[in-house]
Write a protein that holds these residues in place. Structure first.
Motif, PDB file in Angstrom:
ATOM      1  N   ALA A 212      -5.415  -5.014  -5.581  1.00 33.26           N
ATOM      2  CA  ALA A 212      -4.740  -4.503  -4.388  1.00 33.26           C
ATOM      3  C   ALA A 212      -3.697  -3.450  -4.746  1.00 33.26           C
ATOM      4  O   ALA A 212      -3.288  -2.661  -3.897  1.00 33.26           O
ATOM      5  N   SER A 213      -3.271  -3.433  -6.009  1.00 32.46           N
ATOM      6  CA  SER A 213      -2.273  -2.452  -6.447  1.00 32.46           C
ATOM      7  C   SER A 213      -2.789  -1.021  -6.345  1.00 32.46           C
ATOM      8  O   SER A 213      -2.011  -0.068  -6.377  1.00 32.46           O
ATOM      9  N   GLN A 214      -4.121  -0.851  -6.225  1.00 33.56           N
ATOM     10  CA  GLN A 214      -4.699   0.479  -6.121  1.00 33.56           C
ATOM     11  C   GLN A 214      -4.699   1.022  -4.695  1.00 33.56           C
ATOM     12  O   GLN A 214      -5.037   2.172  -4.461  1.00 33.56           O
ATOM     13  N   ILE A 215      -4.302   0.196  -3.753  1.00 33.13           N
ATOM     14  CA  ILE A 215      -4.237   0.622  -2.364  1.00 33.13           C
ATOM     15  C   ILE A 215      -2.919   1.361  -2.120  1.00 33.13           C
ATOM     16  O   ILE A 215      -1.860   0.934  -2.587  1.00 33.13           O
ATOM     17  N   ASP A 216      -2.992   2.454  -1.396  1.00 33.39           N
ATOM     18  CA  ASP A 216      -1.795   3.223  -1.077  1.00 33.39           C
ATOM     19  C   ASP A 216      -0.779   2.349  -0.353  1.00 33.39           C
ATOM     20  O   ASP A 216      -1.130   1.527   0.494  1.00 33.39           O
ATOM     21  N   ALA A 217       0.490   2.508  -0.712  1.00 33.20           N
ATOM     22  CA  ALA A 217       1.553   1.658  -0.173  1.00 33.20           C
ATOM     23  C   ALA A 217       1.597   1.686   1.352  1.00 33.20           C
ATOM     24  O   ALA A 217       1.908   0.675   1.996  1.00 33.20           O
TER      25      ALA A 217
END
Length: 279
Positions: A212-217
């Motif tokens: 999920a860290s690859q999803i834009d904030a």
């Protein structure tokens, strides 16, 4: 002297009726259905129950090669093989339950037409039999976790204790969604064809092959509204020490599951009275 009598006609069942008494008294039937599903799963196969282990190993290897080595997707510094296995076994359990529960009325029409028993027994037994499969895979997964922990590659933490809650949430969500689709399928058969596509699409909208860290904030809050996303991230974080853990997102996932399950039970109860006329 004449008397006036008044007849009041009421529905036999309430809108929301779990029939817990009937379900409890039919617990032996649930076990028979679980045994039937378990034996039918690998009937007339050479390797039999060994497929419980072979399937996740092959899928994990494919994910590791395709997404880890070729696509070079990040894994939050967790070992690629274990990263994909952790999400794969949870997602496979959910997808299997959802797929099978979505055909509850259609696949059991002949049985339902011959004898009465609480219809919820069928999705419940399907979910339990799939959980046996998951249990075998989970034991295998724990062996890898112990090995990678001993070599210092991962750092499991105390959140492992909530694993039963995460898996039960997966089970309830799959039952809720499955019986909703199954209820609608009695009138709209096209849905049974679309379920497979929907599950595949859902997998790519869930952090199964990527963190999920690859999803834009800016998109992360919307992304985590997917009820399976916080569950898989929490499962991965508990065992690997990598990923995202948020009580807030998990709370939303639990609440969504309860809403879906409630709607599913209400719709299921309404359809089960008349589905033989339309199926």
């Amino acid at each position: 002297m004449s008397k006036n009598f008044q007849t009041i006609i009421r529905p036999k069942d309430k809108l929301f009726n779990l029939k817990l008494g009937e379900l409890f008294s039919s617990r032996e039937l649930i076990w028979l259905f679980v045994k039937r599903d378990f034996l039918a799963m690998y009937k007339q196969t050479i390797l039999g129950p060994l497929w419980f282990i072979i399937n996740p190993l092959i899928t994990t290897l494919i994910f590791t090669i395709v997404f880890g080595n070729i696509a070079n997707l990040p894994t939050d510094e967790a070992p690629d093989f274990l990263f994909y296995m952790s999400s794969n076994i949870v997602w496979t359990y959910f997808a299997t339950c959802l797929s099978k529960n979505s055909n509850t009325f259609v696949s059991n029409a002949r049985l339902f037409g011959k004898v009465y028993f609480p219809r919820l027994i069928t999705p419940i037994s399907t979910t339990i039999s799939a959980m046996i499969n998951f249990g075998v895979q989970f034991i295998m997964y724990l062996c890898f976790v112990i090995y990678y922990t001993c070599v210092g590659a991962i750092s499991p933490n105390a959140y492992i204790l909530i694993t039963p809650v995460l898996i039960i949430t997966c089970a309830l969500l799959s039952i809720g969604l499955g019986i909703i689709v199954s209820s609608l399928t009695t009138k709209y058969r096209d849905l049974s064809v679309l379920v497979g596509f929907g599950i595949t699409l859902w997998m790519y909208l869930t952090p199964v092959v990527y963190p999920a860290s690859q999803i834009d904030a800016s998109l992360l809050p919307l992304f985590m509204l997917n009820p399976m996303a916080p569950i898989i991230e929490a499962f991965r974080y508990a065992f690997l020490g990598a990923g995202m853990f948020s009580w807030g997102y998990l709370g939303i996932s639990f609440l969504t599951t309860l809403v879906v399950l409630t709607v599913g039970i209400v719709l299921f109860g309404k359809v089960e009275r008349t589905f033989m006329d339309t199926i």
